[in-house]
Design a protein around this motif. Structure first.
Motif, PDB file in Angstrom:
ATOM      1  N   PHE A   1      61.384  32.446  28.111  1.00  0.00           N
ATOM      2  CA  PHE A   1      61.957  31.682  27.007  1.00  0.00           C
ATOM      3  C   PHE A   1      62.510  30.377  27.550  1.00  0.00           C
ATOM      4  O   PHE A   1      62.564  30.162  28.762  1.00  0.00           O
ATOM      5  N   TYR A   2      62.918  29.507  26.651  1.00  0.00           N
ATOM      6  CA  TYR A   2      63.439  28.208  27.061  1.00  0.00           C
ATOM      7  C   TYR A   2      64.639  28.409  27.983  1.00  0.00           C
ATOM      8  O   TYR A   2      65.625  29.041  27.607  1.00  0.00           O
ATOM      9  N   GLY A   3      64.551  27.910  29.200  1.00  0.00           N
ATOM     10  CA  GLY A   3      65.634  28.064  30.166  1.00  0.00           C
ATOM     11  C   GLY A   3      65.383  29.140  31.201  1.00  0.00           C
ATOM     12  O   GLY A   3      66.088  29.194  32.208  1.00  0.00           O
ATOM     13  N   ASP A   4      64.400  30.013  30.984  1.00  0.00           N
ATOM     14  CA  ASP A   4      64.088  31.052  31.963  1.00  0.00           C
ATOM     15  C   ASP A   4      62.602  31.409  31.851  1.00  0.00           C
ATOM     16  O   ASP A   4      62.194  32.141  30.948  1.00  0.00           O
ATOM     17  N   ASP A   5      61.789  30.866  32.738  1.00  0.00           N
ATOM     18  CA  ASP A   5      60.361  31.196  32.744  1.00  0.00           C
ATOM     19  C   ASP A   5      59.993  31.970  34.005  1.00  0.00           C
ATOM     20  O   ASP A   5      58.857  31.924  34.474  1.00  0.00           O
ATOM     21  N   SER A   6      60.950  32.737  34.534  1.00  0.00           N
ATOM     22  CA  SER A   6      60.761  33.419  35.819  1.00  0.00           C
ATOM     23  C   SER A   6      59.621  34.427  35.793  1.00  0.00           C
ATOM     24  O   SER A   6      59.045  34.742  36.842  1.00  0.00           O
ATOM     25  N   GLY A   7      59.284  34.966  34.632  1.00  0.00           N
ATOM     26  CA  GLY A   7      58.188  35.924  34.555  1.00  0.00           C
ATOM     27  C   GLY A   7      57.029  35.444  33.717  1.00  0.00           C
ATOM     28  O   GLY A   7      56.082  36.199  33.486  1.00  0.00           O
ATOM     29  N   ALA A   8      57.094  34.204  33.283  1.00  0.00           N
ATOM     30  CA  ALA A   8      56.138  33.716  32.289  1.00  0.00           C
ATOM     31  C   ALA A   8      54.714  33.606  32.804  1.00  0.00           C
ATOM     32  O   ALA A   8      53.761  33.647  32.028  1.00  0.00           O
ATOM     33  N   HIS A   9      54.538  33.464  34.120  1.00  0.00           N
ATOM     34  CA  HIS A   9      53.211  33.250  34.676  1.00  0.00           C
ATOM     35  C   HIS A   9      52.675  34.487  35.390  1.00  0.00           C
ATOM     36  O   HIS A   9      51.884  34.382  36.335  1.00  0.00           O
ATOM     37  N   GLU A  10      53.106  35.639  34.930  1.00  0.00           N
ATOM     38  CA  GLU A  10      52.599  36.905  35.443  1.00  0.00           C
ATOM     39  C   GLU A  10      51.978  37.693  34.295  1.00  0.00           C
ATOM     40  O   GLU A  10      52.482  37.666  33.169  1.00  0.00           O
ATOM     41  N   LEU A  11      50.883  38.402  34.574  1.00  0.00           N
ATOM     42  CA  LEU A  11      50.255  39.188  33.519  1.00  0.00           C
ATOM     43  C   LEU A  11      51.188  40.253  32.975  1.00  0.00           C
ATOM     44  O   LEU A  11      51.059  40.667  31.822  1.00  0.00           O
ATOM     45  N   SER A  12      52.136  40.686  33.785  1.00  0.00           N
ATOM     46  CA  SER A  12      53.068  41.727  33.340  1.00  0.00           C
ATOM     47  C   SER A  12      53.914  41.282  32.154  1.00  0.00           C
ATOM     48  O   SER A  12      54.485  42.124  31.456  1.00  0.00           O
ATOM     49  N   ILE A  13      53.982  39.965  31.890  1.00  0.00           N
ATOM     50  CA  ILE A  13      54.768  39.502  30.750  1.00  0.00           C
ATOM     51  C   ILE A  13      54.161  40.012  29.451  1.00  0.00           C
ATOM     52  O   ILE A  13      54.863  40.223  28.457  1.00  0.00           O
ATOM     53  N   PHE A  14      52.841  40.255  29.446  1.00  0.00           N
ATOM     54  CA  PHE A  14      52.189  40.760  28.238  1.00  0.00           C
ATOM     55  C   PHE A  14      52.410  42.259  28.054  1.00  0.00           C
ATOM     56  O   PHE A  14      52.076  42.811  27.000  1.00  0.00           O
ATOM     57  N   GLU A  15      52.971  42.897  29.068  1.00  0.00           N
ATOM     58  CA  GLU A  15      53.417  44.281  28.934  1.00  0.00           C
ATOM     59  C   GLU A  15      54.890  44.350  28.561  1.00  0.00           C
ATOM     60  O   GLU A  15      55.304  45.187  27.762  1.00  0.00           O
TER      61      GLU A  15
ATOM     62  N   ARG B   1      45.600  44.061  35.549  1.00  0.00           N
ATOM     63  CA  ARG B   1      45.651  44.981  34.416  1.00  0.00           C
ATOM     64  C   ARG B   1      46.692  44.492  33.416  1.00  0.00           C
ATOM     65  O   ARG B   1      47.639  43.798  33.779  1.00  0.00           O
ATOM     66  N   ILE B   2      46.501  44.857  32.157  1.00  0.00           N
ATOM     67  CA  ILE B   2      47.495  44.633  31.114  1.00  0.00           C
ATOM     68  C   ILE B   2      47.518  45.897  30.266  1.00  0.00           C
ATOM     69  O   ILE B   2      46.589  46.163  29.500  1.00  0.00           O
ATOM     70  N   ALA B   3      48.540  46.698  30.425  1.00  0.00           N
ATOM     71  CA  ALA B   3      48.611  47.972  29.710  1.00  0.00           C
ATOM     72  C   ALA B   3      49.070  47.739  28.269  1.00  0.00           C
ATOM     73  O   ALA B   3      49.934  46.901  28.007  1.00  0.00           O
TER      74      ALA B   3
END
Length: 281
Positions: free
Chosen positions: A72-86, A164-166
């Protein structure tokens, strides 16, 4: 943030850069109210669709918006990992559980009437929650076909060994509004969606979303109730119209193509979203 039908006269509140048509701590009207959770896009926030949230609340819905941790705005620490879609679908499921089990006004809710709305990767989130199963091969083919794919983080992650994206379906959800989704699915993965879907697209796309991608989703969804295209608009047309201060600091998400009126479009769009959820929840 929770938005509810309000017993008081309407008013506005200044929240961050936005003037929101809502009153803080308003007494709630109604019983057995349907719940809608809104999932924002990459780098968005719980205020990015506030005009839709207030329109739904005025129409008798309780709406919960959230900031997705790490994306989210101010924290993209996980935004560029496929796990974000899990993790994103799990975030929404936790919000639903909180609203039904711990929210102080939970007796106002109808636990059998729960919807989700999402924009961009929030639309992806809404589809996964509704039963869609992500496909790494289909996603790789879609996002690695362009000449610029070598700079696309999604392509790089998808080509990593063991990618993978579970899926993370939530059976409590009864209807979904999906706006310009990032399409991570093949046809069988979308055919597993069992909730009614209202699907929206922008004609010009952007941020990894192309009209063709949304059209592919349209063709595969078994319970597609409504499909609309924002003609002449880009991807960010689905965000709340920007106030002047934000127009200066975030022109990328605020500027619209010549001839496209985001304010008028949102009026029509919000009316259609309310009508859809009223029919399906």
């Amino acid at each position: 943030m929770v938005w509810t039908p309000c017993a008081n006269a309407s008013g506005s509140s200044e929240i961050g850069p936005y003037s929101v048509q809502a009153v803080r701590d308003c007494a709630i009207t109604g019983q057995s109210l349907p719940l809608v959770v809104i999932s924002h896009g990459y780098g968005g926030s719980l205020l990015g669709h506030h005009d839709t949230a207030t329109t739904l609340a005025d129409a008798g819905f309780v709406v919960a918006t959230l900031n997705h941790p790490g994306d989210f705005y101010g924290d993209d620490s996980g935004a560029h990992e496929l796990s974000i879609f899990e993790s994103r679908p799990r975030d929404v499921s936790r919000v639903i559980s909180f609203m039904l089990e711990s929210w102080q006004k939970r007796e106002k809710l109808d636990p059998g009437a729960i919807g989700v709305m999402g924009f961009s990767r929030g639309g992806t989130t809404a589809l996964i929650l509704s039963g869609a199963v992500p496909s790494v091969p289909a996603s790789t083919e879609r996002f690695c076909r362009h000449w610029w794919s070598f700079v696309d983080w999604q392509c790089r992650r998808l080509k990593t060994g063991g990618a993978r994206i579970a899926p993370n379906t939530d059976s409590r959800i009864g209807a979904a509004v999906v706006m310009d989704p990032l399409n991570l699915f093949d046809t069988p993965g979308l055919e597993s969606v069992r909730t009614p879907v209202q699907l929206w697209a922008s004609e010009n796309g952007g941020d990894g979303v192309e009209l063709q991608h949304v059209e592919e989703a349209r063709a595969a969804l078994p319970q597609l109730t409504d499909y609309q295209i924002a003609r002449g608009a880009g991807h960010f047309a689905y965000l709340t119209p920007c106030p002047p201060g934000l127009e200066e600091s975030a022109p990328r998400i605020c500027e619209d193509p010549e001839g496209f009126d985001r304010v008028s479009w949102h009026g029509r769009m919000n009316t259609a979203v309310v009508e859809f959820f009223k029919r399906k929840l």
